[in-house]
Design a protein around this motif. Structure first.
Motif, short mmCIF file in Angstrom:
data_model
loop_
_atom_site.label_atom_id
_atom_site.label_comp_id
_atom_site.label_asym_id
_atom_site.label_seq_id
_atom_site.Cartn_x
_atom_site.Cartn_y
_atom_site.Cartn_z
N UNK A 53 0.81 -1.21 0.00
CA UNK A 53 0.00 0.00 0.00
C UNK A 53 0.85 1.27 0.00
N UNK A 54 2.17 1.11 0.01
CA UNK A 54 3.05 2.28 -0.05
C UNK A 54 2.87 2.99 -1.40
N UNK A 55 2.90 4.29 -1.36
CA UNK A 55 2.68 5.09 -2.57
C UNK A 55 4.00 5.32 -3.29
N UNK A 56 4.06 5.03 -4.60
CA UNK A 56 5.29 5.30 -5.35
C UNK A 56 5.59 6.79 -5.40
N UNK A 57 6.86 7.13 -5.35
CA UNK A 57 7.30 8.53 -5.39
C UNK A 57 7.88 8.81 -6.77
N UNK A 58 7.35 9.81 -7.45
CA UNK A 58 7.83 10.17 -8.77
C UNK A 58 8.77 11.35 -8.72
N UNK A 59 9.27 11.70 -9.88
CA UNK A 59 10.18 12.84 -9.96
C UNK A 59 11.63 12.41 -9.85
N UNK A 60 12.53 13.38 -10.02
CA UNK A 60 13.96 13.10 -9.97
C UNK A 60 14.42 12.88 -8.55
N UNK A 61 15.58 12.21 -8.39
CA UNK A 61 16.11 12.00 -7.05
C UNK A 61 16.41 13.33 -6.37
N UNK A 62 16.88 14.29 -7.16
CA UNK A 62 17.25 15.58 -6.57
C UNK A 62 16.07 16.42 -6.16
N UNK A 63 14.89 16.15 -6.71
CA UNK A 63 13.69 16.90 -6.32
C UNK A 63 12.47 16.08 -6.73
N UNK A 64 11.96 15.30 -5.78
CA UNK A 64 10.84 14.41 -6.07
C UNK A 64 9.53 15.19 -6.13
N UNK A 65 8.50 14.52 -6.54
CA UNK A 65 7.16 15.09 -6.41
C UNK A 65 6.81 15.20 -4.93
N UNK A 66 5.97 16.17 -4.55
CA UNK A 66 5.61 16.30 -3.13
C UNK A 66 5.03 14.99 -2.59
N UNK A 67 5.45 14.61 -1.40
CA UNK A 67 5.01 13.36 -0.80
C UNK A 67 5.09 13.47 0.72
N UNK A 68 4.51 12.48 1.39
CA UNK A 68 4.56 12.46 2.84
C UNK A 68 3.27 12.99 3.46
N UNK A 69 3.22 13.02 4.78
CA UNK A 69 4.23 12.54 5.72
C UNK A 69 4.22 11.03 5.84
N UNK A 70 5.31 10.49 6.41
CA UNK A 70 5.42 9.06 6.60
C UNK A 70 6.88 8.62 6.57
N UNK A 71 7.08 7.41 6.15
CA UNK A 71 8.42 6.83 6.06
C UNK A 71 8.73 6.55 4.60
N UNK A 72 9.75 7.22 4.08
CA UNK A 72 10.16 6.98 2.70
C UNK A 72 11.09 5.78 2.65
N UNK A 73 10.73 4.82 1.80
CA UNK A 73 11.57 3.64 1.59
C UNK A 73 12.41 3.84 0.34
N UNK A 74 13.67 3.61 0.45
CA UNK A 74 14.60 3.69 -0.68
C UNK A 74 15.34 2.36 -0.73
N UNK A 75 14.86 1.48 -1.62
CA UNK A 75 15.33 0.09 -1.60
C UNK A 75 16.67 -0.07 -2.31
N UNK A 76 17.63 0.66 -1.80
CA UNK A 76 19.03 0.47 -2.15
C UNK A 76 19.75 0.03 -0.88
#
Length: 705
Positions: free
Chosen positions: A596-619
């Protein structure tokens, strides 16, 4: 103006002189090209190019490690970026082959696809020309060189490498004659059958050994030991043919050249040195029988008995040669023995041991046979006419018949115009995955035998595996480095192999894996084949959270129903369920739903507005990853025991970055400088050697590779 040109500058006389010289050069070239040996060599090249005509005019399938080459920006970015996206991410240095690919693409005005075609389709003709140049100095006649080129190119080894998509062994095959020629130039002495060179030539030979070894190693890491393996063969030949001084010199230049190559490839070479066997291309492979190894049957080519003719032709110098040629024939046969032993013995001792691709291990044997054939023809052309008719002439006829056999075996592989490569690849069959990125970036987990996977693979639980980003991937995924998150993937695969989980989708969801592909063919319904691992076929079919999709023959494809994008936001109210600093990543992933986590779009340097919550970065977790939102640095946590997470207190655009410092860029700049210095030094050595040859009146010095 007319008077100035004709009287002061003597324009008429100069033009007449240029015209006369041009006519002489053209006449001499025409005379040489009409010789029987020249026509034979040109016919051989025409046959090799004819066999690759469909690859040249059409499409080179992205099978094995013949992956698609992105544009120059993509290649350079993958090489320069401090973080590699391959696998689950790593801070290891990218392989220098990406820089070499970008350089070749630049030479072709940015046409990286054409550059890939040149490498794949041109490797076999290039290897033939290199073998010709390697042997050319053995005799005043060109026939020995033509015979060596024919024996080298008729060997089924490169055709099998093309058919199975093995880029590294194919490049080593093309460069090996140049590398061996440099070693011979260094160790030889004047008068030794035409082998040898001046001190300036020895300096050039050392630089050539280092640069060629570095180039081959950048594409295929095990190539770093090719020159030392050749030197070992020279040493082993000492009790049989003598030449201890030659053997020691050969060992010295081989070790020195490999050491210089290691330095030229830093910092990548240091990461490879500290990696596991899979990092340098060693994985368990299906063992080959002794007959298959001797017959170079590493793929669909060479299945008949025609390849045995190479051994028949290569035995000729042992019967008719004398002096230095006989000694070098003995060394050539020891090269064959060492190469065959390396390809056959490990599997006999332990079938599960990780080994390099057999195609690469057998390059030394192919080279040794070609050298022996050239030496035998040189002995016939220069010496046999002095003997009365007898068994030597009979042996020469038998050897000629033996050389014709593999040439006849070559012809059927040229009819299709693609050396038995499949018509299509998995990139074409799964092109629809590109459109799925709109739902968020994802990964694909590939399972199957290492010989059929469309990437460099790792191995665990008796199966090869690899991970690509948002589709089939490209060459930027070559040579994946060992990462701290790899044990998590391997634990999941072991559970599958043992049938101990029915929720594998949950276990791989935090990795952003959306699709799982179990492959049994190199391409859709064609290409190299491997038996499907029934353990994984049954286990994947029984998973509750994996849905089987329609796919083409040769693949079982599943979609993970509970996946989450590689960059996604777990909203407040659910973020507390994501495990932080987990001690058991697999067990915690099984208990956590992140679909149910929402995908985050946009570039790494400036994503689309998102949150609040916990951002997962699967690296793979690394403390040098940082994120900012609204000018404030976000708290960095380790999620699922291996991935990155950032706590986002309010809705905002997120700036995600990785700071590797200045050390890595400085080392890459040093690498570029080292290559430039080595290339300039080699150019100057060649120039000085040519000048020395001209002053000595010896046109042959410096003509060898």
């Amino acid at each position: 103006m007319r008077t100035f040109l004709t009287v002061r500058l003597h324009a008429g006389d100069r033009l007449a002189d240029v015209s006369t010289r041009t006519k002489v050069v053209v006449d001499e070239a025409s005379r040489r090209l009409t010789r029987p040996e020249a026509l034979s060599g040109l016919t051989l090249l025409a046959v090799l190019l004819f066999g690759a005509r469909s690859l040249i005019s059409g499409h080179v399938p992205a099978i094995g490690t013949f992956g698609r080459w992105p544009g120059l920006d993509g290649l350079l970015s993958a090489y320069w970026d401090p973080w590699r996206q391959s696998g689950l991410g790593t801070d290891a240095a990218a392989p220098p082959v990406l820089a070499a690919m970008s350089a070749l693409g630049t030479a072709l005005l940015g046409a990286t696809s054409s550059a890939r075609t040149v490498v794949v389709a041109g490797a076999l003709p290039f290897g033939a020309v290199a073998a010709y140049r390697m042997v050319r100095r053995l005799s005043p006649s060109a026939w020995p060189a033509v015979a060596a080129a024919a024996a080298y190119s008729a060997n089924p080894l490169p055709r099998n490498a093309i058919a199975r998509g093995r880029l590294g062994p194919l490049v080593l095959f093309a460069l090996a004659p140049i590398l061996f020629g440099a070693i011979v130039q260094f160790v030889g002495e004047r008068g030794a059958g035409g082998l040898g060179s001046s001190p300036i030539g020895k300096r050039r030979a050392l630089l050539s050994t280092a640069l060629i070894t570095a180039t081959a190693t950048a594409v295929w890491p095990p190539a770093i030991v090719f020159a030392p393996a050749v030197a070992v063969a020279l040493v082993l030949a000492v009790p049989l043919v003598g030449g201890a001084r030659i053997a020691l010199r050969g060992l010295g230049i081989a070790v020195a050249g490999s050491a210089l190559a290691f330095v030229l490839l830093a910092p990548w070479s240091f990461d490879v040195l500290g990696g596991d066997p899979a990092t340098i291309g060693l994985v368990p492979r299906s063992p080959l029988g002794l007959a298959d190894v001797l017959g170079f049957r590493t793929g669909p080519a060479g299945a008949g008995w025609a390849t045995w003719g190479l051994y028949l032709a290569a035995a000729l110098p042992l019967l008719v040669a004398t002096g230095a040629r006989l000694a070098w024939a003995g060394r050539a046969w020891l090269m064959v023995a060492v190469s065959v032993a390396l390809a056959w013995l490990p599997a006999r001792l332990d079938p599960t041991s990780p080994v390099p691709a057999h195609d690469g291990l057998l390059v030394g044997a192919a080279l040794g046979l070609a050298l022996a054939v050239g030496l035998g023809v040189a002995a016939i052309v220069d010496d046999l006419r002095q003997f009365l008719f007898g068994w030597r002439q009979v042996a020469a006829v038998i050897a000629a018949f033996g050389l014709c056999l593999p040439l006849l075996g070559l012809l059927p592989d040229t009819f299709g115009g693609r050396y038995r490569m499949p018509q299509r690849d998995w990139e074409q069959a799964l092109g629809w995955m590109e459109q799925e990125r709109r739902d968020g970036s994802f990964r694909v987990l590939w399972l199957g035998a290492p010989d059929v996977l469309p990437l460099d693979s790792r191995s665990t639980a008796g199966i090869g595996y690899g991970i690509t980003f948002s589709g089939v991937g490209d060459v930027t995924a070559l040579q994946p480095s060992e990462g701290a998150a790899d044990p998590v993937v391997e634990e999941v695969l072991r559970l599958l192999a043992e049938g101990r989980t029915a929720r594998a989708g949950h276990l791989i969801a935090p990795m952003g894996i959306r699709y799982v592909a179990l492959v049994s063919r190199a391409g859709p319904g064609s290409g190299a084949r491997a038996s499907t691992d029934q353990r994984f076929a049954q286990a994947l079919g029984g998973q509750l959270d994996l849905a089987e999709l329609e796919s083409e023959r040769g693949m079982l494809l599943y979609e993970n129903q509970v996946w989450a994008a590689t960059r996604s936001m777990v909203p407040d109210g659910r973020s507390d369920r994501v495990p932080i600093d987990s001690d058991d990543p697999v067990a915690d992933a099984a208990r956590t739903r992140i679909d149910l986590a929402e995908p985050i779009g946009g570039a790494l340097g400036e994503s689309n507005p998102t949150g609040p919550g916990l951002m997962l970065w699967s690296q793979e977790y690394d403390e040098r990853w940082s994120a900012e939102a609204g000018g404030r640095k976000l708290e960095h946590v380790r999620t699922f025991g291996w991935a990155n997470g950032f706590i986002v207190p309010e809705r905002a655009a997120i700036d995600l970055s990785y700071d590797r410092g200045l050390l890595r860029p400085a080392m890459l700049a040093g690498q570029a400088a080292a290559w430039a210095i080595a290339c300039v030094a080699l150019w100057r050595a060649r120039r000085d050697e040519a000048a020395e040859a001209a002053s000595d009146g010896d046109p042959d010095v410096g003509s060898s590779p």
